[in-house]
Motif scaffolding. Sequence first.
Motif, mmCIF file in Angstrom:
data_model
loop_
_atom_site.group_PDB
_atom_site.id
_atom_site.type_symbol
_atom_site.label_atom_id
_atom_site.label_comp_id
_atom_site.label_asym_id
_atom_site.label_seq_id
_atom_site.Cartn_x
_atom_site.Cartn_y
_atom_site.Cartn_z
ATOM 1 N N GLU A 253 42.345 32.467 28.361
ATOM 2 C CA GLU A 253 43.245 32.849 29.505
ATOM 3 C C GLU A 253 43.393 31.806 30.565
ATOM 4 O OE1 GLU A 253 41.759 37.545 30.243
ATOM 5 O OE2 GLU A 253 40.424 35.960 30.817
ATOM 6 N N MET B 149 47.537 30.149 31.091
ATOM 7 C CA MET B 149 47.927 30.155 32.754
ATOM 8 C C MET B 149 48.235 28.649 32.853
ATOM 9 S SD MET B 149 45.633 32.862 34.836
ATOM 10 C CE MET B 149 44.097 32.403 34.317
ATOM 11 N N GLY C 253 51.647 27.747 32.039
ATOM 12 C CA GLY C 253 52.714 28.547 32.999
ATOM 13 C C GLY C 253 52.912 30.116 32.780
ATOM 14 N N ALA C 254 51.988 30.688 31.956
ATOM 15 C CA ALA C 254 52.114 32.053 31.769
ATOM 16 C C ALA C 254 51.491 32.874 33.140
ATOM 17 C CB ALA C 254 51.201 32.503 30.663
ATOM 18 N N ARG C 255 52.181 33.864 33.553
ATOM 19 C CA ARG C 255 51.739 34.715 34.418
ATOM 20 C C ARG C 255 50.555 35.616 34.300
ATOM 21 N NH1 ARG C 255 55.327 34.634 38.706
ATOM 22 N NH2 ARG C 255 57.348 33.656 38.229
ATOM 23 N N PRO C 256 49.727 36.111 35.342
ATOM 24 C CA PRO C 256 48.692 36.619 35.011
ATOM 25 C C PRO C 256 48.659 38.063 34.129
ATOM 26 C CG PRO C 256 48.680 35.963 37.339
ATOM 27 C CD PRO C 256 49.946 35.301 36.872
ATOM 28 N N ALA C 257 49.915 38.602 34.584
ATOM 29 C CA ALA C 257 50.396 39.849 33.952
ATOM 30 C C ALA C 257 50.578 39.654 32.255
ATOM 31 C CB ALA C 257 51.497 40.598 34.355
ATOM 32 N N LYS C 258 51.513 38.455 31.820
ATOM 33 C CA LYS C 258 51.645 38.178 30.672
ATOM 34 C C LYS C 258 50.289 37.764 29.707
ATOM 35 C CE LYS C 258 54.782 35.496 27.688
ATOM 36 N NZ LYS C 258 55.940 34.393 27.671
#
Length: 276
Positions: free
Chosen positions: A166, A170, A173-178
Motif C-alpha cells: 500500500e 501511494m 501517486g495513487a489516492r487512498p481510495a484507489k
Amino acid sequence: MPKSWFLRIGLVTGLLFLYLPILLLVILSFNANRSVAVWSGFSFHWYRELFNDQQLLSAAWLSVQVAFVSATFAVVLGTLAGLMLARFGAFRGRALFSGMVSAPLVMPEVILGLSLLLLFVSLEQLTGWPEGRGMLTIILSHITFTMAFVTVVVQSRLVSMDASLEEAAMDLGARPAKVFFVITLPIIAPAIVSGWLLAFTLSLDDLVITSFVSGPGSTTLPQVVFSSVRLGLSPKINALATIVVAIVAVGIIIAGIYNARQERMRQLDEKMAAQG
C-alpha cells in the motif's frame, strides 16, 4: 511412533464424532419408513413430502433471504470496522469501539436477543419504526451479531498483510481510495468471502435471537425445525437437512478453490513486487 498413532486415532475419532451423525442423517433421509430405527428400503418419499410442505419451504426461503441480506451488510460494515482497527492506529475511543464491536462475540444470545427486542419495542413506541416484529427486525439483529465475526476475520487478514504494498502504491501517486480498491481489496478478498460465508451460516442457523425479534408471519427455518422436534421429528427434516448439507458442501468447495486461487495470485504479486 506411538505418539503418531495416538494423534491419528484422535483425529479419526474426532472426525467420526463430527461427521458420522451427518452421514446417518443423509442415509435416513432416503428411508421409506418413518421410524429411524427401521430401514424399509430406499425411497424419495420424504423429499416429495418436503416439496409439498409450503410452511417448511416458506420458512426455508425466508431464512435464506435473511441470511443473504444480513451477511452482505455484515461484510460491508465488518470490513470497514476491521480496516479502521487495523489501519488507523491508536485513535481516540479505539478501546471503546473495539469493545463494542467485539461484544456480540462474548455476550450470551439470550441477553443479546432480549436487549434487541427491548430496543425495537422502544423505537416503535417513540418513532413508529419498525412497525412490529418481522423480517426487518430479524435482519437488523443478525447484522448486529454477525458483523463482529466478519470484523475479526478481516482485521486478522489486514494485520498479517504486507503494508509496504500500500505504501508503494501511494508513493507512486495513487489516492487512498484507489489503493484500497486496487491493492488492499483483492488481497483481503479471501477473508471477505470467508467472513460472508461465516455470517451467512450463523444467520441461517440462529434460533435464540430470532425467537426474540420475530413475529407472526416471519418464522424462520430453525424455528420450524425446533417446533417440529418438540412435537416429534418428521423425516422431512432429514431430507431438508440433506439438501442443506449438499448446498453447504458445494459452497465450501467453491470457496476453497477461490481462496486457493487468490492466495496464489497474492504470492505471485508479492514475488513480482520483491523482484521489482
